[in-house]
Design a protein around this motif. Structure first.
Motif, short mmCIF file in Angstrom:
data_model
loop_
_atom_site.label_atom_id
_atom_site.label_comp_id
_atom_site.label_asym_id
_atom_site.label_seq_id
_atom_site.Cartn_x
_atom_site.Cartn_y
_atom_site.Cartn_z
N ALA A 271 -40.75 11.36 -24.57
CA ALA A 271 -39.78 10.40 -25.11
C ALA A 271 -39.37 10.93 -26.48
O ALA A 271 -40.22 11.31 -27.28
CB ALA A 271 -40.39 9.00 -25.22
N MET A 272 -38.07 10.93 -26.75
CA MET A 272 -37.57 11.64 -27.93
C MET A 272 -36.37 10.90 -28.51
O MET A 272 -35.54 10.36 -27.78
CB MET A 272 -37.18 13.07 -27.52
N ALA A 273 -36.28 10.89 -29.83
CA ALA A 273 -35.12 10.30 -30.51
C ALA A 273 -34.75 11.16 -31.71
O ALA A 273 -35.61 11.68 -32.40
CB ALA A 273 -35.42 8.88 -30.97
N THR B 246 -29.42 9.52 -30.65
CA THR B 246 -29.61 10.06 -29.29
C THR B 246 -31.07 9.91 -28.89
O THR B 246 -31.97 10.17 -29.68
CB THR B 246 -29.25 11.56 -29.23
N GLU B 247 -31.27 9.46 -27.67
CA GLU B 247 -32.61 9.39 -27.09
C GLU B 247 -32.64 10.23 -25.81
O GLU B 247 -31.61 10.45 -25.18
CB GLU B 247 -33.00 7.95 -26.76
N SER B 248 -33.83 10.69 -25.45
CA SER B 248 -33.96 11.48 -24.23
C SER B 248 -35.36 11.29 -23.67
O SER B 248 -36.32 11.10 -24.42
CB SER B 248 -33.71 12.96 -24.53
N PHE B 249 -35.45 11.38 -22.34
CA PHE B 249 -36.73 11.14 -21.67
C PHE B 249 -36.93 12.15 -20.54
O PHE B 249 -35.98 12.68 -19.98
CB PHE B 249 -36.77 9.72 -21.11
N ARG C 124 -37.84 4.07 -23.29
CA ARG C 124 -38.10 3.81 -24.71
C ARG C 124 -39.21 2.78 -24.92
O ARG C 124 -39.71 2.61 -26.05
CB ARG C 124 -36.82 3.42 -25.44
N ASN C 125 -39.61 2.08 -23.87
CA ASN C 125 -40.66 1.08 -23.98
C ASN C 125 -41.97 1.52 -23.31
O ASN C 125 -42.91 0.72 -23.20
CB ASN C 125 -40.19 -0.25 -23.37
N THR C 126 -42.04 2.78 -22.89
CA THR C 126 -43.28 3.32 -22.35
C THR C 126 -44.29 3.51 -23.48
O THR C 126 -43.95 4.00 -24.55
CB THR C 126 -43.02 4.68 -21.66
N LEU D 24 -41.51 4.55 -28.23
CA LEU D 24 -40.39 5.12 -28.99
C LEU D 24 -39.63 4.00 -29.70
O LEU D 24 -39.24 4.15 -30.86
CB LEU D 24 -39.47 5.90 -28.06
N THR D 25 -39.45 2.88 -29.03
CA THR D 25 -38.76 1.74 -29.64
C THR D 25 -39.45 1.32 -30.93
O THR D 25 -38.79 1.12 -31.96
CB THR D 25 -38.74 0.54 -28.67
N ASP D 26 -40.77 1.19 -30.89
CA ASP D 26 -41.50 0.73 -32.07
C ASP D 26 -41.49 1.77 -33.18
O ASP D 26 -41.38 1.43 -34.37
CB ASP D 26 -42.95 0.40 -31.69
#
Length: 435
Positions: free
Chosen positions: A61-63, A72-75, A84-86, A273-275
């Motif tokens: 998970a990347m931002a 930008t986010e990527s998984f 993003r919530n994993t 990632l969200t947090d």
């Protein structure tokens, strides 16, 4: 003898010059080729996904951030999808987040950075040493300059029931990484050098519990995570997040177990990632409103407290990755553990740009990608990229030194041969003239 001394001195001088050149070249990135030349966020991430095809990474998970906000986010995942919530375990990135909790106690006047930690300890104390244990302070624990020689490194426990008590782990960690004795103790003069210590952060965990009169997990949830809205972040395993927890992998791609830790502050943060994007906003003075830590105490975290090879390397719970404008640094922390977990957090305080990468199944993918992000955006080799290049640097020094020695020997022998030849020729001429 004079000739030997002359050539030996010349060899030594050239080797020193070569070593300095290799060191400076490595530090300045003269020979480093990043995995991509693309700096623009979407193109950078596209390049990351090309890299993912070359080696095994179980989950990612990347931002990428611009001006303090994710753009930008990527998984990526091998099996169960990641978003993003994993929930990921983030290994030693935990130290960076734990330090925010410690600094909140400093901000509230409940902890003093520069008094002996023994002032706060009732449940456990540092074992006697050859040095003055009263020189072990919170500041030195946070900056890995307290003289602790544990070198931990925690491997964790596969079964939750086997997890040690905090005091027992400080005395002798049963899950110490291979080659470590697992004892948290003072083995060198406090304040004399930077030496990474997981045990130091486990001791800080105990100090937080002593001062706050709460468990470390409870304190961090109430004082840091709840004000920032980090609803999926915790240190003590919470079974209600089982279905959100990412898969763990060994480096060969096989499934790995989930490990549990006593050393919560040092290595056991679970987050998403969200947090972490919300945590990232904490450092943006203009945009952050719910701030458990005032700007003054944030900035204290990334002021240089420790040097390595003459360069600033660490603040308070914070790596100083690369020096930028006005004596400031790219700051953050990485995490690495086994089975392979690798995480990276980089923040540029001058413009709010940054990157967060969370991975499983690969021991250094996140660090390499984040370090190249720093290199592309600043032209600087960051602290961990330099460390990763040290083996190559040493090899180049050794190879160059051998070449220099062989070259000097060759020149010496050639000159000696030439001199003998000239002398012999002169003798023949002299003999002929005499006849």
């Amino acid at each position: 003898m004079k000739r030997f001394i002359k050539y030996t001195s010349l060899s030594a001088a050239l080797i020193v010059l070569w070593t300095v050149m290799i060191f400076l070249g490595t530090d300045q990135g003269w020979w480093h080729t990043p995995f991509t030349e693309q700096k623009e966020s979407t193109k950078f991430i596209a390049s990351v996904h090309k890299e993912l095809k070359k080696e095994f990474v179980g989950n990612m998970a990347m931002a990428i951030f611009k001006d303090g906000a994710p753009v930008t986010e990527s998984f990526h995942s091998k099996n169960t999808s990641v978003n993003r919530n994993t929930v990921f375990q983030v290994a030693s990135l935990s130290k960076f987040v734990s330090t925010i909790g410690v600094m909140r106690l400093v901000q509230e006047g409940k902890l003093d950075l520069d008094v002996p930690v023994s002032n706060y300890l009732k449940r456990w104390e540092l074992p006697p040493s050859s040095f003055d244990n009263n020189k072990v302070t919170v500041r030195r624990l946070l900056s890995h300059t307290a003289g602790l020689t544990d070198g931990l490194g925690y491997s964790g426990f596969e079964n939750l029931k086997d997890v040690q008590s905090l005091e027992s782990s400080l005395t002798k960690a049963k899950d110490a990484d291979q080659g470590r004795n697992g004892s948290t103790q003072v083995g060198i003069l406090p304040g004399s050098e930077w030496r990474y210590s997981g045990g130091g952060f486990t001791l800080l965990q105990l100090i937080v519990e002593e001062v706050s009169r709460q468990s470390f997990d409870q304190y961090m949830r109430i004082e840091i995570f709840e004000p920032l809205g980090m609803q999926s972040s915790f240190y003590q395993w919470d079974e209600k997040f089982r279905n959100k927890l990412c898969d763990f992998y060994n480096a060969d791609g096989s499934k790995a177990p989930h490990f549990y830790y006593t050393s919560l502050a040092a290595t056991s943060l679970y987050t998403t990632l969200t947090d972490l994007e919300k945590l990232f906003a904490l450092f943006n003075i203009e945009k952050s409103t719910l701030k458990p830590l005032q700007p003054k105490y944030q900035r204290m975290m990334w002021q240089a407290e420790a040097n390595k090879l003459g360069a600033p390397i660490y603040g308070l719970g914070t790596f100083l990755f690369a020096e930028i404008d006005n004596g400031q640094f790219i700051i953050g922390h990485d995490g690495q553990s086994n089975p392979p977990i690798n995480t990276a957090f980089r923040y540029n305080p001058t413009n709010g740009d940054g990157i967060i990468i969370l991975t499983t199944g690969n021991s250094d993918f996140a660090t390499r990608i984040a370090s190249d992000w720093v290199f592309l955006n600043t032209g600087k080799v960051d602290t961990l990229l330099f460390a990763m290049q040290q083996n190559k640097m040493v090899s180049n020094v050794i190879i160059g030194s051998v070449v220099i020695i062989l070259l000097i020997i060759t020149i010496s022998l050639s000159r000696k041969y030439y001199k003998r030849k000239v002398t012999h020729k002169h003798k023949i001429i002299s003999t002929s003239n005499a006849i």
